[in-house]
Write a protein that holds these residues in place. Structure first.
Motif, short mmCIF file in Angstrom:
data_model
loop_
_atom_site.label_atom_id
_atom_site.label_comp_id
_atom_site.label_asym_id
_atom_site.label_seq_id
_atom_site.Cartn_x
_atom_site.Cartn_y
_atom_site.Cartn_z
N ASP A 1 14.30 3.98 2.55
CA ASP A 1 15.79 4.14 2.94
C ASP A 1 16.51 3.62 1.87
OD1 ASP A 1 14.99 4.67 5.44
OD2 ASP A 1 14.85 2.78 6.35
N ASP B 1 18.31 18.55 10.42
CA ASP B 1 17.11 18.30 11.36
C ASP B 1 16.52 19.76 10.78
OD1 ASP B 1 18.08 15.86 12.06
OD2 ASP B 1 18.69 16.58 14.01
N GLY C 1 10.63 11.81 6.20
CA GLY C 1 11.52 12.68 7.14
C GLY C 1 12.95 12.01 7.07
N ASP C 2 13.23 10.83 7.37
CA ASP C 2 14.38 10.33 7.62
C ASP C 2 15.22 10.35 6.03
OD1 ASP C 2 14.17 9.68 10.35
OD2 ASP C 2 13.57 7.59 9.91
N ALA C 3 14.65 10.05 5.21
CA ALA C 3 14.95 10.00 3.78
C ALA C 3 15.55 11.44 3.47
CB ALA C 3 14.25 9.50 2.64
N ARG D 1 16.14 13.92 5.66
CA ARG D 1 17.52 14.21 6.41
C ARG D 1 18.77 13.57 5.82
NH1 ARG D 1 13.69 13.45 10.11
NH2 ARG D 1 13.23 15.27 11.29
N ASP D 2 18.84 12.44 5.23
CA ASP D 2 19.85 11.66 4.34
C ASP D 2 20.22 12.49 3.38
OD1 ASP D 2 19.97 10.04 6.46
OD2 ASP D 2 18.85 8.26 5.53
N ARG E 1 6.05 13.71 6.36
CA ARG E 1 6.50 13.10 7.60
C ARG E 1 7.14 11.61 7.41
NH1 ARG E 1 3.40 17.11 9.71
NH2 ARG E 1 4.11 17.91 11.28
N ARG F 1 8.62 3.32 4.59
CA ARG F 1 10.01 3.73 5.24
C ARG F 1 11.17 3.00 4.79
NH1 ARG F 1 8.65 4.24 10.42
NH2 ARG F 1 9.52 2.27 10.92
N ASP G 1 24.30 17.71 11.14
CA ASP G 1 23.28 17.14 11.39
C ASP G 1 22.17 18.18 12.20
OD1 ASP G 1 24.32 14.47 11.19
OD2 ASP G 1 25.12 14.35 13.28
#
Length: 219
Positions: A87, A142, A168-170, A172-173, A165, A83, A138
């Motif tokens: 990032d 999502d 996921g954050d990457a 979304r960014d 999964r 993660r 946003d």
């Protein structure tokens, strides 16, 4: 919790605390016992326990809240490392990786999807479309990630789902970084859903390629 040997006290405490976290004795989000309680259970000084907690906090498994206590934030250090790497990854690197994951997910999903899988994809796509119409970036990001997660789930490959999964954050960014361009209406995701519903693996892969090409042009 087992009483540990007197040699290498901090290392032993680290391993014992890590074992408790990994085994689910302390689930993510829960507060671990106090420093004094841990010292008594482990049969060592509070100083050794404090250092072990500090090491695990640095690793990302624990987080200490001043005046409150220490909470479990993750159970797997390898996922934390991935993660953190994601990032800092460049947007193009994310797309390159997705060319592998998305295409495999789409191909497998076309052959393995169930009616339940299709319903989950339709629900995520409906939220994506609604957020796009409302200009909610946003919410759109999502729902977009949720849609692709549902495609990965429809592949019925647990490892593929876990890999997706972890990104996921990457992901979304990467959608948010496109700002208004991400909200421009297009039928590509509906086309992907239809190809999967039809069991057409070749068309599902082709649509995925077109989606990623479009995102790459938007960078």
């Amino acid at each position: 919790m087992r009483n540990v040997a007197r040699t290498s006290l901090v290392d032993s405490a680290i391993e014992e605390l890590r074992r408790e976290i990994a085994s689910g004795v302390w689930p993510v989000g829960t507060k671990i016992p106090s420093e004094s309680q841990l010292a008594q259970s482990l049969g060592m000084s509070r100083l050794s326990v404090r250092e072990a907690v500090r090491v695990l906090a640095h690793a990302g498994l624990l987080h200490t809240r001043q005046g409150d206590g220490t909470y479990v934030t993750a159970t797997d250090e390898s996922k934390i490392a991935l993660r953190r790497r994601l990032d800092t990854a460049a947007a193009m690197d994310i797309i390159d990786v997705r060319r592998g994951l998305d295409l495999v997910a789409a191909r497998l999903a076309a052959g393995r999807r169930t009616e339940q899988d299709l319903a989950a994809m339709r629900e995520a796509l409906a939220r994506r479309d609604a957020s796009g119409r409302e200009g909610d970036l946003d919410g759109f990001a999502d729902a977009d990630v949720d849609f692709h997660l549902r495609v990965a789930d429809a592949a019925h490959n647990a490892l593929l789902g876990d890999l997706y999964r972890s990104m996921g954050d990457a992901l979304r960014d990467s959608v948010r970084d496109q700002e208004q361009a991400a909200l421009d209406p297009d039928s590509s995701h509906a086309d992907l859903l239809q190809a999967i519903a039809d069991g057409d693996a070749a068309r599902a892969v082709a649509v995925c390629v077109a989606i990623l090409d479009r995102q790459e042009r938007g960078l």
